[in-house]
Design a protein around this motif. Structure first.
Motif, PDB file in Angstrom:
ATOM      1  N   UNK A  20       0.768  -1.236   0.000  1.00 42.35           N
ATOM      2  CA  UNK A  20       0.000   0.000   0.000  1.00 42.35           C
ATOM      3  C   UNK A  20       0.797   1.283   0.000  1.00 42.35           C
ATOM      4  N   UNK A  21       2.121   1.192  -0.184  1.00 42.62           N
ATOM      5  CA  UNK A  21       2.889   2.435  -0.350  1.00 42.62           C
ATOM      6  C   UNK A  21       2.506   3.075  -1.684  1.00 42.62           C
ATOM      7  N   UNK A  22       2.140   2.231  -2.646  1.00 39.58           N
ATOM      8  CA  UNK A  22       1.672   2.711  -3.955  1.00 39.58           C
ATOM      9  C   UNK A  22       0.349   2.035  -4.294  1.00 39.58           C
ATOM     10  N   UNK A  23      -0.473   2.722  -5.058  1.00 36.44           N
ATOM     11  CA  UNK A  23      -1.696   2.121  -5.594  1.00 36.44           C
ATOM     12  C   UNK A  23      -1.352   1.460  -6.914  1.00 36.44           C
ATOM     13  N   UNK A  24      -1.663   0.161  -7.090  1.00 31.77           N
ATOM     14  CA  UNK A  24      -1.417  -0.438  -8.404  1.00 31.77           C
ATOM     15  C   UNK A  24      -2.276   0.251  -9.466  1.00 31.77           C
ATOM     16  N   UNK A  25      -1.739   0.345 -10.670  1.00 27.11           N
ATOM     17  CA  UNK A  25      -2.508   0.907 -11.785  1.00 27.11           C
ATOM     18  C   UNK A  25      -3.610  -0.072 -12.175  1.00 27.11           C
ATOM     19  N   UNK A  26      -3.309  -1.351 -12.010  1.00 23.66           N
ATOM     20  CA  UNK A  26      -4.269  -2.395 -12.358  1.00 23.66           C
ATOM     21  C   UNK A  26      -3.935  -3.646 -11.545  1.00 23.66           C
ATOM     22  N   UNK A  27      -4.888  -4.556 -11.456  1.00 26.69           N
ATOM     23  CA  UNK A  27      -4.638  -5.821 -10.768  1.00 26.69           C
ATOM     24  C   UNK A  27      -5.148  -5.828  -9.339  1.00 26.69           C
ATOM     25  N   UNK A  28      -4.964  -6.965  -8.679  1.00 25.25           N
ATOM     26  CA  UNK A  28      -5.551  -7.207  -7.364  1.00 25.25           C
ATOM     27  C   UNK A  28      -4.543  -7.809  -6.401  1.00 25.25           C
ATOM     28  N   UNK A  29      -4.693  -7.434  -5.137  1.00 28.78           N
ATOM     29  CA  UNK A  29      -3.936  -8.079  -4.066  1.00 28.78           C
ATOM     30  C   UNK A  29      -4.962  -8.641  -3.094  1.00 28.78           C
ATOM     31  N   UNK A  30      -4.892  -9.949  -2.854  1.00 31.15           N
ATOM     32  CA  UNK A  30      -5.901 -10.621  -2.028  1.00 31.15           C
ATOM     33  C   UNK A  30      -5.192 -11.292  -0.844  1.00 31.15           C
ATOM     34  N   UNK A  31      -5.647 -10.951   0.358  1.00 28.25           N
ATOM     35  CA  UNK A  31      -5.055 -11.518   1.574  1.00 28.25           C
ATOM     36  C   UNK A  31      -6.108 -12.338   2.287  1.00 28.25           C
ATOM     37  N   UNK A  32      -5.836 -13.622   2.505  1.00 25.69           N
ATOM     38  CA  UNK A  32      -6.807 -14.509   3.151  1.00 25.69           C
ATOM     39  C   UNK A  32      -8.180 -14.417   2.487  1.00 25.69           C
ATOM     40  N   UNK A  33      -8.176 -14.357   1.173  1.00 28.02           N
ATOM     41  CA  UNK A  33      -9.432 -14.328   0.435  1.00 28.02           C
ATOM     42  C   UNK A  33     -10.113 -12.974   0.376  1.00 28.02           C
ATOM     43  N   UNK A  34      -9.516 -11.973   1.044  1.00 24.74           N
ATOM     44  CA  UNK A  34     -10.134 -10.644   1.066  1.00 24.74           C
ATOM     45  C   UNK A  34      -9.345  -9.689   0.167  1.00 24.74           C
ATOM     46  N   UNK A  35     -10.049  -8.943  -0.657  1.00 26.88           N
ATOM     47  CA  UNK A  35      -9.398  -7.978  -1.539  1.00 26.88           C
ATOM     48  C   UNK A  35      -8.828  -6.830  -0.706  1.00 26.88           C
ATOM     49  N   UNK A  36      -7.508  -6.687  -0.729  1.00 30.26           N
ATOM     50  CA  UNK A  36      -6.866  -5.630   0.068  1.00 30.26           C
ATOM     51  C   UNK A  36      -6.122  -4.651  -0.833  1.00 30.26           C
ATOM     52  N   UNK A  37      -6.459  -4.672  -2.119  1.00 35.45           N
ATOM     53  CA  UNK A  37      -5.768  -3.819  -3.078  1.00 35.45           C
ATOM     54  C   UNK A  37      -5.831  -2.358  -2.664  1.00 35.45           C
ATOM     55  N   UNK A  38      -4.674  -1.741  -2.559  1.00 36.50           N
ATOM     56  CA  UNK A  38      -4.622  -0.301  -2.309  1.00 36.50           C
ATOM     57  C   UNK A  38      -4.881   0.110  -0.869  1.00 36.50           C
ATOM     58  N   UNK A  39      -5.037  -0.859   0.033  1.00 35.73           N
ATOM     59  CA  UNK A  39      -5.192  -0.479   1.443  1.00 35.73           C
ATOM     60  C   UNK A  39      -3.912   0.189   1.926  1.00 35.73           C
ATOM     61  N   UNK A  40      -4.066   1.084   2.891  1.00 30.31           N
ATOM     62  CA  UNK A  40      -2.897   1.794   3.418  1.00 30.31           C
ATOM     63  C   UNK A  40      -1.955   0.827   4.141  1.00 30.31           C
ATOM     64  N   UNK A  41      -0.652   1.193   4.191  1.00 28.89           N
ATOM     65  CA  UNK A  41       0.321   0.346   4.897  1.00 28.89           C
ATOM     66  C   UNK A  41      -0.109   0.031   6.333  1.00 28.89           C
ATOM     67  N   UNK A  42      -0.682   1.013   7.033  1.00 21.81           N
ATOM     68  CA  UNK A  42      -1.088   0.761   8.425  1.00 21.81           C
ATOM     69  C   UNK A  42      -2.174  -0.305   8.492  1.00 21.81           C
ATOM     70  N   UNK A  43      -3.047  -0.329   7.492  1.00 24.21           N
ATOM     71  CA  UNK A  43      -4.097  -1.356   7.426  1.00 24.21           C
ATOM     72  C   UNK A  43      -3.483  -2.733   7.170  1.00 24.21           C
ATOM     73  N   UNK A  44      -2.479  -2.768   6.303  1.00 23.14           N
ATOM     74  CA  UNK A  44      -1.808  -4.039   6.006  1.00 23.14           C
ATOM     75  C   UNK A  44      -1.068  -4.523   7.258  1.00 23.14           C
TER      76      UNK A  44
END
Ligand code: ADP
Ligand code: MG
Length: 248
Positions: free
Chosen positions: A53-77
């Motif tokens: 989450x230091x950067x927002x991806x231009x495209x694509x997905x990041x999924x943690x434990x089945x939950x979409x966490x794309x673009x969440x802030x570093x503190x959230x991660x």
């Protein structure tokens, strides 16, 4: 097979006209030490920035434990149990080794204001001392981080990422510029923390021998794309990987 914790799906990141990461996908499985290698500038650090989450991806997905966490802030991660180190040292030179660890623990718990308001006693000192003992830094616990050797600072930097018991740690070139003795120590401790605490790692590293010894699986990037994935032995024998390295 161990369960998948993190799924990186077609992640892309462009900076103006530059495509730093060009549609990269891979999984991270529970308890593994996954290596990410590739020539300088191939997008490794940018990929970490997109995951944490230091950067927002231009495209694509990041999924943690089945939950979409794309673009969440570093503190959230961090709050979700994912932490990282950066390629460049993030230790505070004016603070002691113990204070650096406590501060890192506060950040991982999501107390983002810690950088503004300084250290508060939130019960992290025992954690810090455990980490100090684990990384064999006892003799340096009260020294200012800025007075440590570069290798000791890299060790502290890695130790900071493990404060507050993360499930997954992303290490960006933990061995970069570290001498052989310290490298052996770091490698042995990372292996131990993985075995004893079941922590999952993703490690970006230039030192091939280090990667080959430490990692159970390796993802190879070149010019923003994944060109290979497999065991260390498999990727080392892969013609595309040899080509990417010889070509640089
Ligand atoms: P690696 O970590 O594999 O060496 P990086 O992820 O740091 O590679 O960089 C990948 C590419 O993206 C490089 O061409 C780099 O110059 C570019 N890049 C990285 N960060 C930025 C940024 N903030 N702005 C513009 N270009 C960037
Ligand atoms: Mg990098």
């Amino acid at each position: 097979m161990a369960k998948t914790i993190l799924e990186v799906r077609d992640v892309k990141k462009t900076f103006g006209g530059i495509t730093a990461v060009n549609g990269v996908s891979f999984d991270v499985r529970e308890g593994e030490i996954l290596g990410i290698i590739g020539p300088n500038g191939c997008g490794k650090s940018t990929l970490f920035n997109c995951i944490l989450g230091q950067l927002q991806p231009t495209d694509g997905r990041v999924v943690l434990d089945g939950e979409d966490v794309t673009g969440l802030r570093p503190s959230e991660m961090n709050r979700r149990g994912v932490s990282r180190t950066f390629q460049l040292l993030q230790v505070f030179p004016q603070l002691s080794v113990r204070e650096n660890l406590i501060l890192a623990g506060q950040e991982h718990r999501g107390t983002m204001l810690s950088r503004l308001f300084g250290l508060r006693d939130v019960g992290l000192a025992p954690d810090a001392d455990r980490m100090i003992a684990f990384f064999r830094l006892q003799h340096l616990a009260d020294e200012k981080a800025g007075g440590l050797s570069y290798g000791q600072q890299k060790l502290l930097d890695a130790a900071m990422a493990f404060m507050a018991g993360p499930r997954m740690v992303l290490l960006d070139e933990p061995a970069g510029g570290v001498n052989l003795t310290m490298l052996g120590h770091l490698e042995e401790r990372l292996r131990a923390i993985n075995a004893e605490q079941g922590a999952t790692f993703v490690v970006i590293e230039h030192n091939m021998d280090f990667v080959m010894r430490l990692c159970t699986r390796v993802v190879v990037l070149a010019e923003g794309r994944k060109i290979a994935e497999g065991t260390p032995t498999e990727v080392r024998a892969n013609p595309a990987v040899i080509e990417a390295y010889l070509g640089h």
